[in-house]
Design an enzyme around this catalytic site. Structure first.
Site, short mmCIF file in Angstrom:
data_model
loop_
_atom_site.label_atom_id
_atom_site.label_comp_id
_atom_site.label_asym_id
_atom_site.label_seq_id
_atom_site.Cartn_x
_atom_site.Cartn_y
_atom_site.Cartn_z
N GLU A 93 0.81 -1.21 0.00
CA GLU A 93 0.00 0.00 0.00
C GLU A 93 0.84 1.26 0.00
O GLU A 93 1.90 1.31 0.63
CB GLU A 93 -0.84 0.04 1.28
N CYS A 106 2.93 8.16 2.28
CA CYS A 106 3.38 7.09 3.17
C CYS A 106 3.75 5.88 2.31
O CYS A 106 2.90 5.35 1.60
CB CYS A 106 2.23 6.76 4.13
N CYS A 113 6.36 -8.22 6.82
CA CYS A 113 7.42 -7.74 7.72
C CYS A 113 7.82 -8.88 8.65
O CYS A 113 6.97 -9.64 9.11
CB CYS A 113 6.93 -6.55 8.54
N CYS A 117 5.50 -7.49 15.21
CA CYS A 117 5.00 -6.82 16.41
C CYS A 117 3.59 -7.34 16.71
O CYS A 117 2.81 -7.59 15.81
CB CYS A 117 4.96 -5.30 16.20
N CYS A 120 0.49 -5.52 15.14
CA CYS A 120 0.58 -5.06 13.75
C CYS A 120 0.10 -6.12 12.77
O CYS A 120 0.60 -7.25 12.76
CB CYS A 120 2.01 -4.66 13.42
N CYS A 345 -10.56 -0.35 2.96
CA CYS A 345 -9.22 -0.84 3.27
C CYS A 345 -9.31 -2.26 3.82
O CYS A 345 -8.50 -3.11 3.47
CB CYS A 345 -8.56 0.07 4.30
#
Ligand code: SAH
Ligand code: SF4
Length: 385
Positions: A93, A106, A113, A117, A120, A345
């Protein structure tokens, strides 16, 4: 046959080296850079001040290409969100947030990733791959096209529709250091986007050795995803903390500030109900950051199904912010932008999940993979003083 090099990912040195290989003088590389990034040109034949023979070489050896847009969402407040296909079933995104005095883009640096975390959704998705430098820069290149910056007289350099870039999309930029560095250099280059160092922010979960390298290689504004006032809690929330504990992280921040374009670091702190949001945590936090010139950005947790976590109540966030600001630390609370496309989203997120190979290997189904992006991508701030 040699593979075509995507020119969008070459910084000034890289482009000069390629041009030298092709028998061209250094100033040709600068010319080319201006065509690519200031004018947004992808067609070598349109680069009329380059010799025909050079254009021929470029056609044979190089390409200028951005990832395909899978989805393009525009919010009533002007926030715009693109889902980009980076191949192999992966999508990332990019979000543009317009404000009165600036336009912030952004960008993502990885598909998925590896830091994982607890709060997240990108982390929960697992790690697919690093983006190449051209895939990071292409997000800015594409945004300038989509926002009409290149269509205006003088091109992007004079317009600055995108005036700020934050590396706060998907992925951990400092675990994709080489590509992040090249992308930063291109964004700052006067022959490309000419962004000010102060207006480009790298956000990291705390990859200490790479913070040190960034300080030497290309110091830009720095944001640290802190999220906890002590190692015991941060070990749980940000697993990378077990490798680089708070003492080392804060020392790296202090050192970074010696070279940074701003005289503070920004600490991001996700507000998790009953986890890290008590007055006791705020007091502990004040003690922790005593020696680091900083600002705080409190991010109300953006919940996603299966996270097992809740967003702190607004009054709690208020009280926490007040504690910090009364101690003299400028504290902001991140405000969500693009509300009306956030629902979309969630839908996009489903697609991302379905398209991610890693996901397919994971057992069970979690909805709303990328929903964590929405507030993370929203950098409009409400200040508490
Ligand atoms: N990997 C980098 C940059 C991308 S994340 C980093 O962690 O800093 C950008 C910010 O969004 C980070 O501060 C991150 O902790 C935060 N974030 C992640 N998931 C979130 C969620 N579900 N709700 C609110 N903020 C979140
Ligand atoms: Fe990765 Fe940042 Fe998400 Fe942590 S918060 S998993 S570092 S993208």
């Amino acid at each position: 046959m040699t593979a075509h090099v995507n020119l969008l990912g070459l910084d000034a040195d890289g482009l000069a080296r390629r041009c030298a290989d092709w028998g061209q003088k250094p100033f040709r590389a600068r010319q080319l850079m201006r065509w690519l990034h200031q004018r947004g040109e992808a067609d070598f034949d349109a680069m009329t001040d380059l010799a025909k023979s050079f254009r021929e070489v470029l056609r044979e050896r190089a390409i200028v290409a951005a990832p395909k847009v899978l989805r393009d969402h525009v919010s009533s407040d002007g926030t715009r969100k693109w889902l980009l296909d980076v191949g192999g079933g992966n999508a990332v995104e990019t979000v543009f947030i317009p404000e009165t005095d600036r336009g912030t883009l952004c960008v993502s640096t990885q598909a998925g990733c590896a830091v994982n975390c607890l709060f997240c959704s990108t982390g929960k998705q697992g790690f697919s791959r690093n983006l190449e430098a051209h895939e990071i820069v292409a997000q800015l290149w594409h945004a300038n096209h989509a926002l009409g910056a290149y269509a205006r007289e003088g091109g992007v350099a004079g317009d600055r529709i995108v005036s700020n870039v934050v590396f706060m999309g998907m992925g951990e930029p400092l675990q994709n250091y080489a590509s992040t560095l090249a992308a930063l250099r291109i964004m700052l280059d006067d022959n490309a986007y000419g962004l000010s160092r102060r207006r480009v922010t790298v956000s990291t979960s705390g990859v200490v050795p790479m913070i040190d390298r960034l300080r030497e290689d290309c110091p830009v504004a720095l944001a640290i995803s802190l999220h906890a006032p002590n190692d015991a809690l941060r070990d749980e929330l940000v697993p990378l903390n077990r490798k680089y504990p708070l003492r080392e992280l804060l020392a790296a921040c202090r050192k970074y500030l010696e070279r940074a374009p701003r005289d503070f670091v920004t600490f991001e702190y996700v507000m998790l109900d009953g986890v890290n949001d008590s007055d006791r945590h705020a007091v502990e936090l004040l003690d922790l950051v005593r020696d680091v010139p900083c600002k705080f950005n409190l991010i109300p947790f953006n919940p996603f199904p299966g996270s097992g976590l809740r967003k702190s109540a607004p009054e709690r966030i208020e009280a926490f912010a007040r504690r910090l600001s009364e101690a003299g630390i400028v504290t902001t609370v991140r405000r969500t932008r693009g509300d009306d496309i956030d629902a979309a989203c969630g839908q996009l997120a489903g697609e991302v999940r379905d398209r991610t190979r890693l996901r397919q290997r994971m057992v069970g189904s979690r909805a709303g993979v990328a929903t964590g992006q929405r507030e993370r991508s929203s950098v409009a701030l409400v200040e508490h003083r």
